[in-house]
Design a protein around this motif. Structure first.
Motif, PDB file in Angstrom:
ATOM      1  N   GLY A 185      18.295   5.857 -14.094  1.00  0.00           N
ATOM      2  CA  GLY A 185      18.918   5.449 -15.342  1.00  0.00           C
ATOM      3  C   GLY A 185      19.220   3.967 -15.417  1.00  0.00           C
ATOM      4  N   LEU A 186      18.598   3.168 -14.558  1.00  0.00           N
ATOM      5  CA  LEU A 186      18.863   1.728 -14.554  1.00  0.00           C
ATOM      6  C   LEU A 186      18.065   1.001 -15.628  1.00  0.00           C
ATOM      7  N   ILE A 187      16.960   1.579 -16.066  1.00  0.00           N
ATOM      8  CA  ILE A 187      16.170   1.024 -17.166  1.00  0.00           C
ATOM      9  C   ILE A 187      15.829   2.159 -18.121  1.00  0.00           C
ATOM     10  N   GLN A 188      15.562   1.807 -19.371  1.00  0.00           N
ATOM     11  CA  GLN A 188      15.244   2.815 -20.387  1.00  0.00           C
ATOM     12  C   GLN A 188      13.746   2.950 -20.618  1.00  0.00           C
ATOM     13  N   THR A 189      13.019   1.853 -20.444  1.00  0.00           N
ATOM     14  CA  THR A 189      11.562   1.852 -20.578  1.00  0.00           C
ATOM     15  C   THR A 189      10.966   1.082 -19.413  1.00  0.00           C
ATOM     16  N   GLY A 190       9.684   1.334 -19.171  1.00  0.00           N
ATOM     17  CA  GLY A 190       9.016   0.654 -18.069  1.00  0.00           C
ATOM     18  C   GLY A 190       8.967  -0.859 -18.265  1.00  0.00           C
ATOM     19  N   VAL A 191       9.214  -1.588 -17.207  1.00  0.00           N
ATOM     20  CA  VAL A 191       9.208  -3.049 -17.243  1.00  0.00           C
ATOM     21  C   VAL A 191       7.857  -3.542 -16.728  1.00  0.00           C
ATOM     22  N   ASN A 192       7.284  -4.494 -17.422  1.00  0.00           N
ATOM     23  CA  ASN A 192       6.021  -5.096 -16.988  1.00  0.00           C
ATOM     24  C   ASN A 192       6.335  -6.201 -15.988  1.00  0.00           C
ATOM     25  N   TRP A 193       6.571  -5.798 -14.743  1.00  0.00           N
ATOM     26  CA  TRP A 193       7.048  -6.729 -13.731  1.00  0.00           C
ATOM     27  C   TRP A 193       6.083  -7.882 -13.487  1.00  0.00           C
ATOM     28  N   LEU A 194       4.798  -7.583 -13.439  1.00  0.00           N
ATOM     29  CA  LEU A 194       3.808  -8.614 -13.135  1.00  0.00           C
ATOM     30  C   LEU A 194       3.397  -9.401 -14.369  1.00  0.00           C
ATOM     31  N   GLY A 195       3.733  -8.912 -15.547  1.00  0.00           N
ATOM     32  CA  GLY A 195       3.360  -9.595 -16.779  1.00  0.00           C
ATOM     33  C   GLY A 195       4.494 -10.348 -17.433  1.00  0.00           C
ATOM     34  N   ASP A 196       5.687 -10.262 -16.866  1.00  0.00           N
ATOM     35  CA  ASP A 196       6.857 -10.949 -17.407  1.00  0.00           C
ATOM     36  C   ASP A 196       7.099 -12.220 -16.600  1.00  0.00           C
ATOM     37  N   PRO A 197       7.086 -13.397 -17.228  1.00  0.00           N
ATOM     38  CA  PRO A 197       7.302 -14.647 -16.482  1.00  0.00           C
ATOM     39  C   PRO A 197       8.625 -14.695 -15.732  1.00  0.00           C
ATOM     40  N   ASN A 198       9.620 -13.931 -16.202  1.00  0.00           N
ATOM     41  CA  ASN A 198      10.923 -13.946 -15.536  1.00  0.00           C
ATOM     42  C   ASN A 198      10.937 -13.110 -14.252  1.00  0.00           C
ATOM     43  N   TRP A 199       9.984 -12.171 -14.126  1.00  0.00           N
ATOM     44  CA  TRP A 199       9.983 -11.268 -12.990  1.00  0.00           C
ATOM     45  C   TRP A 199       8.774 -11.420 -12.079  1.00  0.00           C
ATOM     46  N   ALA A 200       7.696 -12.009 -12.573  1.00  0.00           N
ATOM     47  CA  ALA A 200       6.439 -12.031 -11.819  1.00  0.00           C
ATOM     48  C   ALA A 200       6.601 -12.687 -10.447  1.00  0.00           C
ATOM     49  N   MET A 201       7.258 -13.844 -10.401  1.00  0.00           N
ATOM     50  CA  MET A 201       7.417 -14.530  -9.122  1.00  0.00           C
ATOM     51  C   MET A 201       8.246 -13.704  -8.146  1.00  0.00           C
ATOM     52  N   TRP A 202       9.260 -13.015  -8.643  1.00  0.00           N
ATOM     53  CA  TRP A 202      10.104 -12.211  -7.765  1.00  0.00           C
ATOM     54  C   TRP A 202       9.333 -11.034  -7.185  1.00  0.00           C
ATOM     55  N   THR A 203       8.422 -10.461  -7.954  1.00  0.00           N
ATOM     56  CA  THR A 203       7.624  -9.349  -7.431  1.00  0.00           C
ATOM     57  C   THR A 203       6.675  -9.840  -6.338  1.00  0.00           C
ATOM     58  N   VAL A 204       6.099 -11.013  -6.536  1.00  0.00           N
ATOM     59  CA  VAL A 204       5.220 -11.569  -5.509  1.00  0.00           C
ATOM     60  C   VAL A 204       6.021 -11.881  -4.241  1.00  0.00           C
ATOM     61  N   ILE A 205       7.208 -12.415  -4.401  1.00  0.00           N
ATOM     62  CA  ILE A 205       8.062 -12.701  -3.243  1.00  0.00           C
ATOM     63  C   ILE A 205       8.410 -11.401  -2.507  1.00  0.00           C
ATOM     64  N   ALA A 206       8.707 -10.336  -3.261  1.00  0.00           N
ATOM     65  CA  ALA A 206       9.036  -9.054  -2.637  1.00  0.00           C
ATOM     66  C   ALA A 206       7.872  -8.547  -1.789  1.00  0.00           C
ATOM     67  N   ALA A 207       6.650  -8.663  -2.309  1.00  0.00           N
ATOM     68  CA  ALA A 207       5.480  -8.228  -1.549  1.00  0.00           C
ATOM     69  C   ALA A 207       5.296  -9.077  -0.294  1.00  0.00           C
ATOM     70  N   ASP A 208       5.505 -10.377  -0.418  1.00  0.00           N
ATOM     71  CA  ASP A 208       5.345 -11.263   0.731  1.00  0.00           C
ATOM     72  C   ASP A 208       6.406 -10.984   1.788  1.00  0.00           C
ATOM     73  N   VAL A 209       7.633 -10.738   1.351  1.00  0.00           N
ATOM     74  CA  VAL A 209       8.711 -10.435   2.295  1.00  0.00           C
ATOM     75  C   VAL A 209       8.407  -9.157   3.055  1.00  0.00           C
ATOM     76  N   TRP A 210       7.906  -8.143   2.342  1.00  0.00           N
ATOM     77  CA  TRP A 210       7.597  -6.872   2.997  1.00  0.00           C
ATOM     78  C   TRP A 210       6.519  -7.047   4.059  1.00  0.00           C
ATOM     79  N   LYS A 211       5.540  -7.870   3.774  1.00  0.00           N
ATOM     80  CA  LYS A 211       4.426  -8.039   4.706  1.00  0.00           C
ATOM     81  C   LYS A 211       4.776  -8.908   5.908  1.00  0.00           C
ATOM     82  N   THR A 212       5.494  -9.993   5.694  1.00  0.00           N
ATOM     83  CA  THR A 212       5.652 -10.991   6.751  1.00  0.00           C
ATOM     84  C   THR A 212       6.974 -10.924   7.513  1.00  0.00           C
TER      85      THR A 212
END
Length: 290
Positions: A145-172
């Motif tokens: 219940g934290l969001i009402q509709t799906g968020v376009n994480w990779l297509g939103d300029p406000n979130w895209a960089m954070w998603t890439v950072i999350a992936a990099d953190v998980w890997k490295t």
């Protein structure tokens, strides 16, 4: 006699280092020198097949290139945030893996798997995780219940960089954890026992023994990760391609586009030289500070 022996050891050391130094010159020095030479020419295969000497025109052009400075800002932000988060998480994981518990060896092996997997595979996986329609991340947030509709994480300029950072953190992060774990295992347990006999708490032992003795490994891991993160390419290329609107475009992607897409070899070489100088100065300053 001792002086002669030391001189012989010094000469032997230099002879042993010579192959490695020659390899470094071949792999690093020559390409950079060649890039600097090419950066003094205007050579765009889309308009001019023959190189034309331009002096420092490419560097003057770079000073006024807003896209270049935006990619530098994106790269610095990505590097600083990802390295800090990875250090904190890696230290925590290393402290856990340093404890004695059943199947510790198997857990250590599993913890290293994200680092061992190919970056392109990891990037593709995280692209699906953050997919706005079918992604697991949106599904979890919707169920909570934290969001009402799906968020376009990779297509939103406000979130895209954070998603890439999350992936990099998980890997490295496992890479940082393994380096710090090696440092933790080199600390004699007797130091903690003596400190405990003096009435010190675990936090005091961590602050006064673990951190000071682990500092060299922390600095080495930071320098390694800083250099790698500053040159990130494949992760961002697969996940966002530098979009949306250049929000995740790093300097490596800009260099790739300049050379391979626009065929502007002269300006691309200038970008390579300046990026190399910035990275070298940053690493040298960090090493000097330490």
């Amino acid at each position: 006699m001792n002086t002669t022996l030391r001189d012989q050891e010094r000469r032997t050391g230099w002879w042993l280092l010579t192959p490695a130094l020659l390899l470094l010159l071949l792999v690093y020095a020559y390409p950079i020198a060649r890039s600097f030479g090419l950066s003094l020419f205007t050579q765009n295969l889309g308009t001019e097949l023959q190189p034309v000497f331009a002096g420092l025109d490419n560097y003057s052009r770079m000073a006024l290139d807003g896209r270049f400075w935006q990619t530098i800002g994106n790269t610095v932000f990505f590097t600083v945030v990802s390295v800090i988060v990875e250090l904190l998480l890696g230290l925590g994981i290393a402290l856990v893996l340093n404890q004695a518990f059943p199947s510790r060896g198997a857990v250590r092996t599993i913890a290293l798997l994200p680092w061992a997997l190919p970056t392109a595979l990891i990037a593709t996986t995280w692209t699906w995780i953050f997919n706005d329609q079918f992604g697991v991340w949106n599904d979890i947030l919707l169920r909570l219940g934290l969001i009402q509709t799906g968020v376009n994480w990779l297509g939103d300029p406000n979130w895209a960089m954070w998603t890439v950072i999350a992936a990099d953190v998980w890997k490295t992060t496992p890479f940082i954890a393994i380096l710090l774990l090696a440092g933790l295992q080199s600390i004699p347990p007797d130091l903690y026992e003596a400190h405990a006999l003096d009435g010190a708490t675990r936090w005091q032992s961590f602050y006064r023994i673990t951190l000071p003795l682990l500092l060299p490994q922390i600095l080495i891991a930071s320098l390694f990760r800083f250099a790698q993160a500053f040159g990130v390419f494949d992760l961002v290329q697969v996940m966002t391609g530098g979009g949306p609107g250049g929000a995740t475009e790093t300097v490596s992607l800009y260099i790739y586009a300049t050379i391979m897409r626009y065929l502007d070899f002269g300006y691309g070489a200038a970008l390579v030289v300046v990026t190399f100088v910035i990275l070298s100065l940053a690493v040298a300053l960090a090493a000097y500070r330490t």
